[in-house]
Design a protein around this motif. Structure first.
Motif, PDB file in Angstrom:
ATOM      1  N   ALA A 344     -10.044   4.494  -5.448  1.00 56.61           N
ATOM      2  CA  ALA A 344     -10.910   5.679  -5.494  1.00 56.61           C
ATOM      3  C   ALA A 344     -11.575   5.832  -6.861  1.00 56.61           C
ATOM      4  O   ALA A 344     -12.705   6.312  -6.953  1.00 56.61           O
ATOM      5  N   SER A 345     -10.883   5.387  -7.920  1.00 56.67           N
ATOM      6  CA  SER A 345     -11.456   5.500  -9.273  1.00 56.67           C
ATOM      7  C   SER A 345     -12.466   4.396  -9.571  1.00 56.67           C
ATOM      8  O   SER A 345     -13.122   4.414 -10.608  1.00 56.67           O
ATOM      9  N   GLY A 346     -12.582   3.426  -8.652  1.00 56.59           N
ATOM     10  CA  GLY A 346     -13.529   2.332  -8.849  1.00 56.59           C
ATOM     11  C   GLY A 346     -12.977   1.182  -9.667  1.00 56.59           C
ATOM     12  O   GLY A 346     -13.697   0.223  -9.968  1.00 56.59           O
ATOM     13  N   LYS A 347     -11.701   1.240 -10.035  1.00 61.46           N
ATOM     14  CA  LYS A 347     -11.117   0.186 -10.871  1.00 61.46           C
ATOM     15  C   LYS A 347     -10.511  -0.956 -10.058  1.00 61.46           C
ATOM     16  O   LYS A 347     -10.054  -1.944 -10.616  1.00 61.46           O
ATOM     17  N   LEU A 348     -10.472  -0.788  -8.723  1.00 60.39           N
ATOM     18  CA  LEU A 348      -9.907  -1.816  -7.851  1.00 60.39           C
ATOM     19  C   LEU A 348     -10.744  -1.865  -6.581  1.00 60.39           C
ATOM     20  O   LEU A 348     -11.042  -0.812  -5.993  1.00 60.39           O
ATOM     21  N   SER A 349     -11.120  -3.084  -6.176  1.00 58.22           N
ATOM     22  CA  SER A 349     -11.910  -3.206  -4.947  1.00 58.22           C
ATOM     23  C   SER A 349     -10.996  -3.080  -3.727  1.00 58.22           C
ATOM     24  O   SER A 349      -9.794  -3.348  -3.794  1.00 58.22           O
ATOM     25  N   ALA A 350     -11.589  -2.692  -2.612  1.00 63.06           N
ATOM     26  CA  ALA A 350     -10.829  -2.578  -1.360  1.00 63.06           C
ATOM     27  C   ALA A 350     -10.264  -3.933  -0.958  1.00 63.06           C
ATOM     28  O   ALA A 350      -9.140  -4.022  -0.431  1.00 63.06           O
ATOM     29  N   GLU A 351     -11.031  -5.004  -1.242  1.00 62.75           N
ATOM     30  CA  GLU A 351     -10.573  -6.361  -0.890  1.00 62.75           C
ATOM     31  C   GLU A 351      -9.340  -6.739  -1.707  1.00 62.75           C
ATOM     32  O   GLU A 351      -8.377  -7.305  -1.184  1.00 62.75           O
ATOM     33  N   GLU A 352      -9.383  -6.414  -3.005  1.00 57.18           N
ATOM     34  CA  GLU A 352      -8.247  -6.746  -3.860  1.00 57.18           C
ATOM     35  C   GLU A 352      -7.024  -5.915  -3.473  1.00 57.18           C
ATOM     36  O   GLU A 352      -5.896  -6.406  -3.481  1.00 57.18           O
ATOM     37  N   TYR A 353      -7.242  -4.659  -3.119  1.00 57.46           N
ATOM     38  CA  TYR A 353      -6.139  -3.814  -2.648  1.00 57.46           C
ATOM     39  C   TYR A 353      -5.483  -4.430  -1.416  1.00 57.46           C
ATOM     40  O   TYR A 353      -4.247  -4.522  -1.325  1.00 57.46           O
ATOM     41  N   ALA A 354      -6.303  -4.872  -0.479  1.00 54.95           N
ATOM     42  CA  ALA A 354      -5.764  -5.466   0.753  1.00 54.95           C
ATOM     43  C   ALA A 354      -4.917  -6.698   0.428  1.00 54.95           C
ATOM     44  O   ALA A 354      -3.857  -6.925   1.019  1.00 54.95           O
ATOM     45  N   LYS A 355      -5.385  -7.469  -0.552  1.00 53.46           N
ATOM     46  CA  LYS A 355      -4.661  -8.683  -0.957  1.00 53.46           C
ATOM     47  C   LYS A 355      -3.293  -8.318  -1.563  1.00 53.46           C
ATOM     48  O   LYS A 355      -2.265  -8.927  -1.261  1.00 53.46           O
ATOM     49  N   ARG A 356      -3.309  -7.307  -2.416  1.00 52.65           N
ATOM     50  CA  ARG A 356      -2.065  -6.888  -3.066  1.00 52.65           C
ATOM     51  C   ARG A 356      -1.080  -6.298  -2.046  1.00 52.65           C
ATOM     52  O   ARG A 356       0.115  -6.577  -2.099  1.00 52.65           O
ATOM     53  N   ARG A 357      -1.614  -5.485  -1.154  1.00 50.28           N
ATOM     54  CA  ARG A 357      -0.738  -4.857  -0.148  1.00 50.28           C
ATOM     55  C   ARG A 357      -0.103  -5.913   0.755  1.00 50.28           C
ATOM     56  O   ARG A 357       1.068  -5.786   1.159  1.00 50.28           O
ATOM     57  N   ALA A 358      -0.863  -6.981   1.032  1.00 49.94           N
ATOM     58  CA  ALA A 358      -0.341  -8.052   1.892  1.00 49.94           C
ATOM     59  C   ALA A 358       0.799  -8.812   1.214  1.00 49.94           C
ATOM     60  O   ALA A 358       1.646  -9.407   1.892  1.00 49.94           O
ATOM     61  N   ALA A 359       0.825  -8.785  -0.131  1.00 50.31           N
ATOM     62  CA  ALA A 359       1.887  -9.492  -0.870  1.00 50.31           C
ATOM     63  C   ALA A 359       3.176  -8.688  -0.936  1.00 50.31           C
ATOM     64  O   ALA A 359       4.218  -9.200  -1.346  1.00 50.31           O
ATOM     65  N   LEU A 360       3.113  -7.392  -0.533  1.00 52.84           N
ATOM     66  CA  LEU A 360       4.277  -6.507  -0.609  1.00 52.84           C
ATOM     67  C   LEU A 360       4.868  -6.264   0.783  1.00 52.84           C
ATOM     68  O   LEU A 360       4.161  -5.897   1.715  1.00 52.84           O
ATOM     69  N   SER A 361       6.157  -6.482   0.903  1.00 49.39           N
ATOM     70  CA  SER A 361       6.838  -6.177   2.165  1.00 49.39           C
ATOM     71  C   SER A 361       8.123  -5.421   1.857  1.00 49.39           C
ATOM     72  O   SER A 361       8.564  -5.363   0.703  1.00 49.39           O
ATOM     73  N   GLY A 362       8.717  -4.834   2.884  1.00 49.70           N
ATOM     74  CA  GLY A 362       9.945  -4.087   2.692  1.00 49.70           C
ATOM     75  C   GLY A 362      10.947  -4.387   3.781  1.00 49.70           C
ATOM     76  O   GLY A 362      10.583  -4.787   4.893  1.00 49.70           O
ATOM     77  N   THR A 363      12.217  -4.201   3.459  1.00 46.92           N
ATOM     78  CA  THR A 363      13.270  -4.469   4.445  1.00 46.92           C
ATOM     79  C   THR A 363      14.532  -3.700   4.079  1.00 46.92           C
ATOM     80  O   THR A 363      14.700  -3.265   2.925  1.00 46.92           O
ATOM     81  N   THR A 364      15.401  -3.548   5.060  1.00 47.85           N
ATOM     82  CA  THR A 364      16.751  -3.025   4.803  1.00 47.85           C
ATOM     83  C   THR A 364      17.801  -4.124   5.031  1.00 47.85           C
ATOM     84  O   THR A 364      19.002  -3.859   4.969  1.00 47.85           O
ATOM     85  N   ASP A 365      17.320  -5.342   5.287  1.00 52.94           N
ATOM     86  CA  ASP A 365      18.196  -6.480   5.603  1.00 52.94           C
ATOM     87  C   ASP A 365      18.482  -7.289   4.330  1.00 52.94           C
ATOM     88  O   ASP A 365      17.570  -7.886   3.747  1.00 52.94           O
ATOM     89  N   TRP A 366      19.729  -7.304   3.908  1.00 54.13           N
ATOM     90  CA  TRP A 366      20.108  -8.003   2.676  1.00 54.13           C
ATOM     91  C   TRP A 366      19.868  -9.507   2.746  1.00 54.13           C
ATOM     92  O   TRP A 366      19.831 -10.177   1.708  1.00 54.13           O
ATOM     93  N   ASP A 367      19.693 -10.054   3.945  1.00 54.56           N
ATOM     94  CA  ASP A 367      19.434 -11.492   4.053  1.00 54.56           C
ATOM     95  C   ASP A 367      18.129 -11.894   3.361  1.00 54.56           C
ATOM     96  O   ASP A 367      17.912 -13.079   3.072  1.00 54.56           O
ATOM     97  N   ALA A 368      17.243 -10.910   3.071  1.00 50.33           N
ATOM     98  CA  ALA A 368      15.989 -11.209   2.358  1.00 50.33           C
ATOM     99  C   ALA A 368      16.265 -11.849   0.998  1.00 50.33           C
ATOM    100  O   ALA A 368      15.462 -12.635   0.487  1.00 50.33           O
ATOM    101  N   VAL A 369      17.428 -11.514   0.419  1.00 52.32           N
ATOM    102  CA  VAL A 369      17.791 -12.065  -0.893  1.00 52.32           C
ATOM    103  C   VAL A 369      17.869 -13.594  -0.851  1.00 52.32           C
ATOM    104  O   VAL A 369      17.596 -14.273  -1.840  1.00 52.32           O
ATOM    105  N   LYS A 370      18.217 -14.141   0.315  1.00 51.95           N
ATOM    106  CA  LYS A 370      18.373 -15.599   0.440  1.00 51.95           C
ATOM    107  C   LYS A 370      17.058 -16.347   0.208  1.00 51.95           C
ATOM    108  O   LYS A 370      17.065 -17.534  -0.101  1.00 51.95           O
TER     109      LYS A 370
END
Length: 693
Positions: A344-370
């Protein structure tokens, strides 16, 4: 011509001069001489156009600052620029990587500029405490207009090649291999008429000086006592009101005044200190980091979410692990909200945001540590909880994977003892907000291997942090030192100061926030919990917390906060402080600003000396880098140890002894290292130089 610094190549009648001064092609004496001679050689050989490019990874990072304190050897940059501007054939700057400072000024003196799509261009001199000194403040406004140039020069922030083309100081953005593309562009355009930047008047004629002055005032409001932004505004203003030659005189006057000043010395101290901090004494030169392609962060709270954002921002896939779905959803939503604000401040493009968000995931499963190549634990500060988590991580993570804790105070060796791989356990202490603050304190435990330290440093560099490797102790460097000023803060309040007095003095010095405002932001209950765990008291702060005043989160702490979180002095706090003074039979008095400043800074310096004695920090400048990047210390003040050196360690010793006696603060008894250096007439900086030698 200095062949080792400037290479001369030919493609038919298009000649190429390559700056070859690795790693960043600074414009040292040999480069300037090579360029000056190279232009003459190209003209003598009948070049139709000259392409000026950097060898290696960039065009040029600018002036060689190590030459500032030495007598300047000819030719000067203005002499090189004169040779370019009087050339009978066009000289085209071809920019890849970065063109910064004197490097961009060199490009601005050329007849035209072309750039690779990934190039960045800027004049960051303001961040080193001076103004561009080779015509940048005069040429750039003539190419892009006064206000646009003012913004670039006063902030020192670089722009992309595309933005530079839009503003008007890059003629073309070229795809493919830049040198070949630039030669083709030069051949195609060699016959056209070019107007040098110094000759351009169209972008500055009839400038609205009232609008310019308003823009300058708005930018300077953010500078909090730093002198170089004001000098930049004065120099750019001269471009709009005076001839090119007279404007150069104004620029030179500002440069010479500022570069000799205390603030520039401080800023350069921090600049070189950050590079020095990247060299860890004792680390074998052949130490290689372990490969890190995927990260896991334990905890989706404020710190965990911010750390995860750092990885995603750098393009490193990261999974956040939480105990339950609700906490995980809250954490991921906060990350998204942070990114969305930046879009919204113009410091990040929507395309770059989408790329960053795609690199982030979440889980409650400890097997992710493997699947992780590095794990960063970011749960609350409780040793039992951390030990339990590290035992679990040790069982799940692959052999050879580094396990890091984001602890801000706890013993890394104790945490490592919960694993069978203590050599791969390190501290990676991020600062809040983790996705914004630059500092990363990397804590080396007794068993931590160099390979583990190198891995943490490599990750820190990849995610854009300033790394400082420190030893293991309570609070490490920054928190240990700031913790020592608490007694003096309490004493100042008892003796006559109010929270707004202390904060006003520290913020006038240049701190982003004073200690009371900082406490309110962090949460006064957190400080109270730490004191309780350590068995210490702070009568006034404890009384504030006992009233349910925890800071911004409760709307009141040292201050009252309105709906916009603006702080206001609170009569209730004044009454609590005056009551405490009466209980302790302290007669309140007016305390001068200079005394407040000394009593806030000297305890930190004294503890910094002890940290050096114990080897927790390798060099005094490492401590300064910690404070300037993680604690809101103004870089133009150089850091606490720089401040002490400038005061003189004899004066530091004497003031410490005076305040120790006057206030009964045992922590202010001068550290042995200060006593030693004061007796010898030494400094913290010289001590580090002796060690290096």
């Amino acid at each position: 011509m200095e062949e080792s610094f400037v290479e001369h190549a030919r493609d038919g009648d298009i000649h190429v001069l390559r700056i070859a001064n690795p790693p960043v092609n600074t414009l040292r004496t040999g480069v300037r001489a090579g360029l000056h001679a190279g232009i003459a050689a190209c003209l003598k050989e009948g070049a139709r156009a000259i392409v000026l490019i950097g060898a290696g990874r960039m065009f040029s990072a600018g002036a060689e600052m190590t030459e500032f304190s030495k007598p300047r050897q000819p030719p000067s940059l203005p002499e090189v620029f004169d040779a370019i501007e009087t050339s009978r054939v066009p000289v085209i700057a071809a920019i890849h990587g970065s063109a910064l400072g004197g490097g961009l000024e060199l490009a601005l003196a050329c007849h035209a500029r072309v750039a690779a799509p990934t190039a960045t261009l800027g004049l960051p001199e303001v961040k080193r405490g001076f103004v561009p000194g080779a015509g940048g403040t005069q040429r750039l406004p003539r190419l892009i207009g006064g206000e646009a140039a003012l913004r670039m020069i006063v902030t020192g922030e670089p722009v992309s090649a595309a933005e530079a083309q839009r503003l008007g100081f890059v003629d073309a953005v070229l795809d493919g291999k830049l040198e070949q593309a630039a030669i083709a562009w030069a051949r195609e355009n060699a016959g056209r008429s070019f107007t040098l930047a110094r000759k351009r008047e169209d972008r500055i004629q009839g400038a609205d000086m009232a609008a310019f002055d308003a823009a300058a005032a708005a930018l300077l409001k953010r500078s909090r006592g730093q002198e170089s932004p004001k000098g930049c505004a004065v120099a750019v203003r001269a471009a709009l009101t005076q001839s090119f030659e007279d404007g150069l005189i104004v620029e030179r006057e500002q440069f010479q005044r500022l570069v000799a000043g205390e603030q520039s010395h401080a800023l350069r101290h921090v600049f070189f200190g950050e590079r020095e901090a990247a060299r860890v004494p004792g680390m074998p030169a052949d130490t290689l980091p372990l490969p890190v392609k995927r990260a896991v962060v334990i905890g989706a709270g404020t710190m965990g979410g911010g750390i995860a954002m750092c990885f995603a921002n750098a393009g490193i896939p990261v999974t956040v692990l939480e105990q339950d779905e609700a906490a995980l959803a809250r954490g991921l939503k906060k990350c998204e909200a942070n990114w969305e604000r930046t879009v919204a401040s113009g410091k990040l493009s929507a395309e770059e945001y989408a790329k960053r968000r795609a690199a982030l995931s979440g889980t409650t499963d400890w097997d992710a540590v493997k699947e992780a190549d590095i794990v960063v634990e970011a749960v609350f500060e409780d040793m039992a909880v951390k030990k339990e988590i590290f035992a679990k991580l040790d069982a799940l993570a692959r052999p050879g994977v580094v396990l890091a804790s984001n602890t801000s105070t706890l013993d890394i060796d104790a945490i490592a003892s919960a694993t069978k791989r203590p050599e791969l356990v390190v501290g990676m202490h991020f600062f809040s907000p983790a996705n914004v603050m630059k500092l990363l304190e990397i804590v080396r435990g007794q068993a931590s291997s160099w390979e583990a330290i190198a891995t943490a440093m490599d990750v820190g560099k990849r995610i854009g942090k300033v790394n400082v490797v420190v030893g293991n102790c309570d609070g490490f460097v920054g928190n240990r030192m700031t913790g020592k000023r608490g007694f003096q803060l309490e004493r100042l309040l008892l003796e006559g100061a109010l929270p707004q007095d202390v904060d006003r003095v520290m913020e006038a010095y240049g701190m982003a926030m004073g200690p009371c405002a900082t406490g309110d932001l962090a949460g006064l209950d957190i400080g109270a919990a730490v004191r309780k765990a350590r068995g210490t008291v702070a009568p006034i702060a404890d009384a504030i917390v006992a009233k349910g005043r925890f800071g911004q989160k409760t709307g009141k702490g040292w201050y009252l906060y309105d709906e916009k979180r603006q702080r206001h002095p609170d009569p209730e706090v004044t009454a609590l402080i005056e009551e405490a003074s009466a209980q302790h039979q302290v007669t309140r008095r007016r305390i001068e600003d200079a005394e407040i400043l000394e009593r806030m800074l000297l305890p930190m310096v004294n503890e910094g000396a002890r940290i050096l004695e114990e080897g927790i920090a390798s060099r005094a400048v490492d401590i300064d880098v910690v404070f300037c990047n993680g604690f809101g210390w103004p870089a133009f003040r150089g850091g606490p140890m720089f401040w002490a050196d400038r005061m003189g360690l004899k004066a530091v010793r004497d003031k410490l002894a005076h305040y120790a006696a006057a206030t009964g603060d045992a922590n202010l008894k001068p550290a042995a290292l200060i006593e030693k250096l004061a007796a010898e007439g030494g400094t913290f900086a010289a001590m580090a130089q002796k060690k290096a030698a």
